[in-house]
Motif scaffolding. Structure first.
Motif, PDB file in Angstrom:
ATOM      1  N   SER A   1      -4.316   4.215   0.954  1.00 26.72           N
ATOM      2  CA  SER A   1      -4.948   2.900   0.856  1.00 26.72           C
ATOM      3  C   SER A   1      -4.726   2.025   2.081  1.00 26.72           C
ATOM      4  CB  SER A   1      -4.462   2.174  -0.409  1.00 26.72           C
ATOM      5  OG  SER A   1      -3.089   1.877  -0.325  1.00 26.72           O
TER       6      SER A   1
ATOM      7  N   ASN B   1       0.076   7.929  -4.916  1.00 26.82           N
ATOM      8  CA  ASN B   1      -0.723   6.758  -4.566  1.00 26.82           C
ATOM      9  C   ASN B   1      -0.049   5.852  -3.537  1.00 26.82           C
ATOM     10  OD1 ASN B   1      -2.860   7.426  -6.274  1.00 26.82           O
ATOM     11  ND2 ASN B   1      -1.864   6.469  -8.047  1.00 26.82           N
TER      12      ASN B   1
ATOM     13  N   THR C   1      -9.779   7.711  -3.241  1.00 26.00           N
ATOM     14  CA  THR C   1      -8.712   7.284  -2.339  1.00 26.00           C
ATOM     15  C   THR C   1      -9.285   7.056  -0.937  1.00 26.00           C
ATOM     16  OG1 THR C   1      -7.060   8.550  -3.571  1.00 26.00           O
ATOM     17  CG2 THR C   1      -6.499   7.929  -1.305  1.00 26.00           C
ATOM     18  N   PRO C   2      -9.017   5.917  -0.319  1.00 24.22           N
ATOM     19  CA  PRO C   2      -9.554   5.663   1.026  1.00 24.22           C
ATOM     20  C   PRO C   2      -8.951   6.617   2.055  1.00 24.22           C
ATOM     21  CG  PRO C   2      -8.785   3.639  -0.015  1.00 24.22           C
ATOM     22  CD  PRO C   2      -8.263   4.767  -0.839  1.00 24.22           C
TER      23      PRO C   2
ATOM     24  N   ARG D   1      -7.678   0.991   4.259  1.00 25.45           N
ATOM     25  CA  ARG D   1      -8.552  -0.144   3.931  1.00 25.45           C
ATOM     26  C   ARG D   1      -8.353  -1.305   4.906  1.00 25.45           C
ATOM     27  NH1 ARG D   1      -6.942   0.377  -1.893  1.00 25.45           N
ATOM     28  NH2 ARG D   1      -8.624   1.476  -2.973  1.00 25.45           N
TER      29      ARG D   1
ATOM     30  N   HIS E   1       0.788  -1.230   0.000  1.00 28.34           N
ATOM     31  CA  HIS E   1       0.000   0.000   0.000  1.00 28.34           C
ATOM     32  C   HIS E   1       0.825   1.287   0.000  1.00 28.34           C
ATOM     33  CE1 HIS E   1      -3.890  -2.026   0.713  1.00 28.34           C
ATOM     34  NE2 HIS E   1      -3.181  -2.888   1.430  1.00 28.34           N
TER      35      HIS E   1
ATOM     36  N   GLN F   1     -14.250   7.609   1.395  1.00 28.94           N
ATOM     37  CA  GLN F   1     -13.373   7.969   0.294  1.00 28.94           C
ATOM     38  C   GLN F   1     -13.007   9.437   0.435  1.00 28.94           C
ATOM     39  OE1 GLN F   1     -15.609   6.930  -3.251  1.00 28.94           O
ATOM     40  NE2 GLN F   1     -14.935   4.792  -3.160  1.00 28.94           N
TER      41      GLN F   1
END
Length: 247
Positions: free
Chosen positions: A235, A166, A195-196, A238, A140, A214
């Motif tokens: 991420s 990212n 994007t979380p 998550r 991640h 999000q």
């Protein structure tokens, strides 16, 4: 350590709230302090461990509502130390991560007052761990960045373009009020709107709550949260439901 009659201040990080996250040195110092100058983010459970005979001076701050201005806090430390008392400046989290500890030490140096620094677990590390959100993870994020959610009025703006990656975890301290700005700028500079992200409210305490969404909905969950809260974008968030362990 310097003898008690010499001017001396211990700058101590109290961690994010759970008293069991105090370092042994921090615990020893608050048990022996003559004066404890503490802020709003130090939990009641930690304050209950302080020497019952110590003089307690609250200098807490909130956004747009400073109980005691920083220059006065600096002067309190000087004055109490010059009285020959062992002063503990107790701060939530870590003393050198958005805690203005460096500014306070500069004032002590100017007055030839001795000091020591006891690091504390910063909110990003403590709260994310208790929420089951690893700040870095092979699948991640290969880097993490801590960002102040608000700046000094004369300070530089955040360099948003450098944050929109990212494979990067972003942790915003003191950012609830700025959630709309955070969302808008990250998306405008290339971070995907889906994007979380997560907000950890009162992390590591019995009142901890984790809100996830999000990035495009960050403002909505920020409106549901109360301070103190931490915003994490990336991420890794998550993994919260999968790895959450603290109840």
């Amino acid at each position: 350590m310097t003898a008690s009659h010499s001017p001396f201040v211990s700058l101590v990080g109290a961690g994010p709230g759970d008293p069991e996250l105090l370092t042994l040195k921090a615990y020893r110092l608050i048990q022996a302090a003559d004066v404890v100058v503490y802020d709003r983010l130090v939990s009641d459970e930690i304050m209950a461990l302080v020497n019952p005979d110590a003089e307690l001076l609250f200098v807490g701050k909130k956004l747009s509502q400073h109980c005691v201005p920083q220059d006065q806090i600096n002067q309190i430390l000087v004055d109490k130390a010059l009285e020959g008392k062992h002063v503990v400046r107790l701060k939530g989290g870590d003393t050198f991560i958005f805690g203005r500890g460096g500014e306070e030490l500069e004032t002590l140096v100017e007055h030839n007052i001795g000091f020591e620094v006891v690091p504390g677990i910063t909110a990003a590390s403590g709260c994310s761990a208790y929420a089951g959100i690893p700040l870095t993870h092979r699948d991640h994020a290969q880097s993490v960045q801590f960002i102040a959610g608000h700046l000094k009025k004369e300070g530089r703006d955040i360099e948003w373009q450098s944050l929109a990656h990212n494979n990067h975890t972003l942790v915003f301290y003191m950012g609830l009020k700025q959630a709309p700005v955070i969302k808008t700028n990250l998306i405008a500079h290339g971070l995907a709107s889906d994007t979380p992200c997560a907000i950890i409210e009162r992390g590591t305490t019995s009142q901890q709550r984790v809100l996830t969404a999000q990035l495009c909905d960050l403002e909505d969950i920020a409106n549901q949260a109360i301070s103190p809260s931490l915003i994490i974008v990336g991420s890794v968030t998550r993994l919260h439901k999968k790895l959450s362990w603290f109840k």
